[in-house]
Each structure stands twice: as C-alpha cells, then as structure tokens.
Design an enzyme around this catalytic site. Structure first.
Site, PDB file in Angstrom:
ATOM      1  N   HIS A 158       0.823  -1.235   0.000  1.00 19.12           N
ATOM      2  CA  HIS A 158       0.000   0.000   0.000  1.00 19.12           C
ATOM      3  C   HIS A 158       0.844   1.265   0.000  1.00 19.12           C
ATOM      4  O   HIS A 158       0.420   2.290   0.534  1.00 19.12           O
ATOM      5  CB  HIS A 158      -0.954   0.044   1.209  1.00 19.12           C
ATOM      6  CG  HIS A 158      -1.728  -1.212   1.412  1.00 19.12           C
ATOM      7  ND1 HIS A 158      -2.954  -1.445   0.840  1.00 19.12           N
ATOM      8  CD2 HIS A 158      -1.428  -2.344   2.117  1.00 19.12           C
ATOM      9  CE1 HIS A 158      -3.385  -2.642   1.202  1.00 19.12           C
ATOM     10  NE2 HIS A 158      -2.479  -3.214   1.964  1.00 19.12           N
ATOM     11  N   SER A 279      16.079  19.566 -18.018  1.00 17.05           N
ATOM     12  CA  SER A 279      14.892  20.329 -18.360  1.00 17.05           C
ATOM     13  C   SER A 279      15.353  21.586 -19.077  1.00 17.05           C
ATOM     14  O   SER A 279      16.421  22.122 -18.791  1.00 17.05           O
ATOM     15  CB  SER A 279      14.138  20.679 -17.079  1.00 17.05           C
ATOM     16  OG  SER A 279      13.403  21.866 -17.258  1.00 17.05           O
ATOM     17  N   LYS A 285      17.173  20.025 -12.854  1.00 15.52           N
ATOM     18  CA  LYS A 285      16.379  18.794 -13.050  1.00 15.52           C
ATOM     19  C   LYS A 285      17.176  17.667 -13.703  1.00 15.52           C
ATOM     20  O   LYS A 285      17.981  17.878 -14.586  1.00 15.52           O
ATOM     21  CB  LYS A 285      15.165  19.093 -13.942  1.00 15.52           C
ATOM     22  CG  LYS A 285      14.035  19.832 -13.251  1.00 15.52           C
ATOM     23  CD  LYS A 285      13.256  18.977 -12.270  1.00 15.52           C
ATOM     24  CE  LYS A 285      12.330  17.984 -12.939  1.00 15.52           C
ATOM     25  NZ  LYS A 285      11.307  18.624 -13.732  1.00 15.52           N
ATOM     26  N   GLU A 292      10.459   6.465 -18.032  1.00 15.31           N
ATOM     27  CA  GLU A 292       9.103   6.985 -18.280  1.00 15.31           C
ATOM     28  C   GLU A 292       8.582   6.516 -19.638  1.00 15.31           C
ATOM     29  O   GLU A 292       7.410   6.185 -19.792  1.00 15.31           O
ATOM     30  CB  GLU A 292       9.100   8.518 -18.225  1.00 15.31           C
ATOM     31  CG  GLU A 292       9.250   9.041 -16.809  1.00 15.31           C
ATOM     32  CD  GLU A 292       9.447  10.559 -16.753  1.00 15.31           C
ATOM     33  OE1 GLU A 292       9.159  11.138 -15.709  1.00 15.31           O
ATOM     34  OE2 GLU A 292       9.893  11.161 -17.747  1.00 15.31           O
ATOM     35  N   TYR A 319     -10.273 -16.027 -44.736  1.00 12.16           N
ATOM     36  CA  TYR A 319      -9.399 -14.868 -44.872  1.00 12.16           C
ATOM     37  C   TYR A 319     -10.184 -13.614 -45.251  1.00 12.16           C
ATOM     38  O   TYR A 319     -11.031 -13.651 -46.148  1.00 12.16           O
ATOM     39  CB  TYR A 319      -8.297 -15.105 -45.935  1.00 12.16           C
ATOM     40  CG  TYR A 319      -7.429 -13.865 -46.093  1.00 12.16           C
ATOM     41  CD1 TYR A 319      -6.358 -13.641 -45.241  1.00 12.16           C
ATOM     42  CD2 TYR A 319      -7.736 -12.889 -47.046  1.00 12.16           C
ATOM     43  CE1 TYR A 319      -5.605 -12.473 -45.339  1.00 12.16           C
ATOM     44  CE2 TYR A 319      -6.987 -11.727 -47.151  1.00 12.16           C
ATOM     45  CZ  TYR A 319      -5.929 -11.528 -46.290  1.00 12.16           C
ATOM     46  OH  TYR A 319      -5.197 -10.382 -46.377  1.00 12.16           O
TER      47      TYR A 319
HETATM   48  N1  ARG Z   1      -1.211  -8.716 -47.989  1.00  9.35           N
HETATM   49  C1  ARG Z   1      -2.129  -9.705 -47.526  1.00  9.35           C
HETATM   50  C2  ARG Z   1      -2.060  -9.764 -46.001  1.00  9.35           C
HETATM   51  O1  ARG Z   1      -1.121  -9.286 -45.474  1.00  9.35           O
HETATM   52  C3  ARG Z   1      -1.777 -11.044 -48.095  1.00  9.35           C
HETATM   53  C4  ARG Z   1      -2.911 -11.963 -48.305  1.00  9.35           C
HETATM   54  C5  ARG Z   1      -3.769 -11.456 -49.397  1.00  9.35           C
HETATM   55  N2  ARG Z   1      -4.792 -12.383 -49.728  1.00  9.35           N
HETATM   56  C6  ARG Z   1      -5.871 -12.015 -50.431  1.00  9.35           C
HETATM   57  N3  ARG Z   1      -6.768 -12.908 -50.672  1.00  9.35           N
HETATM   58  N4  ARG Z   1      -6.050 -10.785 -50.810  1.00  9.35           N
HETATM   59  O2  ARG Z   1      -2.940 -10.274 -45.352  1.00  9.35           O
END
Ligand code: ARG
Length: 426
Positions: A158, A279, A285, A292, A319
């Site tokens: 504390h 400073s 200072k 920091e 993806y």
């Molecule tokens: N530049 C893309 C990334 O970093 C690579 C994969 C791209 N794939 C696609 N289907 N456009 O994720």
C-alpha cells in the site's frame, strides 16, 4: 507501372488510386521478404519432389529467388508500392528475372496460406531473439542481486513501509517475472509451430502436394490439421503480442520503481547522467525519461493487443483483408519491446543503490513489528494473535516515546512482555 501478376483478367488492370493507397501493405510487410522467400523456396522444392513442376523449372525459380533475396538485402532492388504487398512484389521480381517460368511458383498455393506461413516464420525467429534477450536480462538482474544480498531496504505494501527486505530479494522478484515471460513465449512457440502451407485459399488443393515435406523444410512440427482454420487463424499473433504486453507490463513496473527510487523523496538509487535528460527551463532537473518512456510505450503495446482482438472478433472464417492490418501491430509491439528491454538493461546495469538511505528508511515504520510477534510465538508459547497484540502494544509504546523499535532497550521490551528473553534484541 509494373504488372501485378495477381490481377484478374476480368478486372480492368487499373485500380483506383485511392484503393491502391489503402490496399498497399508493402511499406509494412516488406519486413517479411526473407521469410517470404524461404517459404517460396520450400514450396518450390516440394513441387519438384512431388513432380508437380520439373526440376529444371524449379531450379530456375529457386535460383531466381535466392538472387532476389541477396539483391533486396544489399538494397540493389527496391520494392514497388504499386504492387500491393511483399508476396506480389517478389513474384513480380521473379518474372523480371526468369520470365514466364516464374508463373509456376504459385501452383498449389495462395497468398492466404503464404502470408500466415511468412508471419509464423517471422514470429518464430523473434521469439528466439527474445529468449536470448530475456536470458541476458535475467543475468543482469541476478548480478545486481548478488551484490546486494546484504543491502537492507524497506519493503512496501500500500505504498507504506511494511517490512525490511534485501534489495536482492526485491530484484529477484523480477527474475521470476521474466522467467514466466520466457516460459510463456516458448509455450506460444510450441503451439504455433504448425505448417499452414498447402491450405491455399481455404480449401486445400487438387494437386498432390506433400505438406509433411514442406513442414520438414521449414522446421514446423507438422502440417496444420484444418485448412480453413489455417488461413483464418491469427491466434499465434495475438498470443505473441499478449506475451509482449505482459512482458511490457513487467518492464513498466520496474521502470515505475526506478522512477520512484531515483526521486528526491526516496533517494534509494543513483543512475548515471547519461540515462537522464535535463529540463529546458529548470537547470537542476534530472528526468528519468528512459524509464518513463518504457512505461508509456507499454500502453501502446497493450493497445496493439486490444486492436488485434477487436480486429478479429467479427471476422467470419476464413481470410479477410482486415487481417492485413495485423502486421503493423505485431511489428510495432516487437520493436517497442526490444527497445524497452535494451533500455531496462542499461537502467539496471548502472543502478547504484544508496545503502545508508535504504537502511535508514527500513527502520522507519516499525518494520520489525511482525518479527517481534513471530519471536513470541516461537519462544514464549503464545498464539500468533496474542503475539500480534503484544507487538501492537510495543509499537504504541515506541510511538508514544518517539522511538523506533530498534531504539528501545531490553527493559522497555520487558515492560510489554515480562518473560521475554534477551535474544529478542537481535
Ligand atoms: N497482404 C495480404 C495480407 O497481409 C496477403 C494476403 C492477401 N490475400 C488475399 N486474398 N487478398 O494479409
């Protein structure tokens, strides 16, 4: 403008400038060029072995890739920001080098499995770097601890002086913390070390590829089991950034202590002038800017983690281009932490404890009150709660008489507990 080998014929070859700008990641992902080429060479080697391309074509491709790697390394060829990302850039360079045979490299592969592979290879090598940096940092901490097993300092809870400890004891707490950081990173490495190559866009490929072979070539433990997961998965990036955030949090706490300890209120440690700034207006200072900044940059690392979690939480499988943004976050966290460790090393290496001051404050705040209670339990057949009461009485007595506990004489202690023996004074 160079032709983008991945631009579909059913799309007009011109992308709007605006999209080109926002879509381009080459400024950031060019850091993956070595991993990208390593992955491509392994993929090509497998295509030859599996008789999907001829060894003549394959050798040309591999030779070309190796040349490109050397040329990028030496700064002899630049990457083109118009060509989206590192994968397209390298493929296009390969076309320039060896002609149309270059088009065979992307057989049974997609950028989706390519980018995960690159990123895994990159993170894997960075975890190995961190292992060395962290081991070294632990050594530096242990060295300081070894020299200060007899340096008494106040231990706090504390922010109140609680009990006397040694500086070694305190510093060794950080050795444990860093030990856990190492373990966590190694654990992350173990989990992520599976080969996504061959997942292609998301559904695998109709070519009879050999994923065990590419795993071996790229030193992955085994191929990933599910192709959709393989291209959707960024858990390993999150885990890595999490490990770095936690490490950053540890370094930030250490920085905070150094900032406090080097202030006029504590005066526990001295640091060399090189690690302070002045400073512009206050000539007297000495500001602990390094410490920091470690503290501040930790906030940024934590926000990178939060950004990546937010980025992924709404993404359906598999993806999406959103994932491209993971690179700047992971690179930033890595760079920040590497810098923070190096500065922490310097701070700890050059730390000079002010032993008199620490000892002086250790005697403030009745830091041996619990030891007195423990002594009574061990030698005077009382329960801890009884011992605690006697000790509280002793503290009250000392306070009333404006003395510290170590300034009381034996007779005064006996007034509180008359059957106590002389050893208690130790
Ligand atoms: N530049 C893309 C990334 O970093 C690579 C994969 C791209 N794939 C696609 N289907 N456009 O994720």
């Amino acid at each position: 403008m160079k032709k983008n080998p991945a631009r579909n014929v059913h799309l007009k070859n011109k992308v709007s400038l605006l999209l080109e700008k926002i879509n381009s990641s080459i400024e950031i992902d060019q850091r993956l060029y070595k991993e990208d080429i390593e992955g491509s060479i392994a993929h090509c080697t497998m295509l030859i072995k599996s008789k999907i391309i001829t060894s003549k074509d394959g050798s040309m491709i591999i030779k070309g890739l190796k040349k490109i790697k050397t040329e990028i390394k030496k700064g002899q060829i630049g990457l083109d920001t118009k060509l989206e990302d590192i994968h397209i850039n390298i493929e296009s360079l390969l076309f320039k080098k060896i002609g149309n045979v270059a088009g065979k490299l992307h057989t049974a592969r997609s950028r989706n499995d390519q980018v995960v592979t690159d990123l895994k290879l990159w993170i894997r090598s960075k975890i190995n770097n961190f292992e060395n940096e962290l081991k070294n940092f632990q050594k530096i901490l242990i060295n300081i601890a070894k020299r200060n097993t007899n340096t008494i300092m106040p231990g706090y809870t504390h922010m109140q002086i609680a009990q006397a400890v040694s500086l070694a004891h305190h510093i060794m707490a950080y050795v444990e913390m860093i030990g856990r950081d190492r373990e966590r990173l190694n654990n992350c490495l173990k989990r992520m070390n599976e080969n996504p190559l061959g997942a292609c866009a998301l559904a695998g490929t109709s070519f009879n590829i050999n994923r065990k072979y590419t795993s071996k070539l790229l030193r992955f433990n085994k191929p990933t089991a599910n192709s959709i997961d393989s291209v959707s998965d960024r858990d390993f990036v999150i885990e890595f950034i999490f490990c770095l955030s936690l490490l950053g949090m540890h370094l930030s706490r250490l920085s905070e202590e150094i900032i406090l300890w080097s202030s006029q209120h504590f005066e526990f440690v001295q640091l060399p002038d090189e690690l302070f700034t002045g400073s512009s207006v206050l000539p007297q200072k000495k500001n602990p800017d390094g410490a920091e900044l470690i503290r501040a940059k930790t906030a940024i690392t934590i926000s990178n983690l939060s950004a990546l979690l937010s980025l992924l939480k709404n993404l359906p499988l598999s993806y999406y281009k959103d994932m491209q943004e993971d690179k700047s976050l992971v690179f930033n966290s890595y760079d920040t932490l590497l810098e923070s460790i190096i500065i922490s090393n310097e701070l700890i290496k050059n730390l000079k404890p002010n032993k008199e001051r620490m000892l002086f404050l250790s005697n403030e705040g009745y830091t041996t009150a619990t030891d007195f209670a423990d002594y009574l339990v061990q030698n005077n057949n009382v329960s801890f709660r009884e011992g605690y009461k006697f000790s509280a009485k002793l503290v009250n007595y000392a306070e009333k008489n404006k003395k510290k506990l170590n300034q009381l004489d034996f007779n005064e202690v006996k007034k509180i507990k008359n059957d106590v023996d002389k050893n208690v004074m130790k």
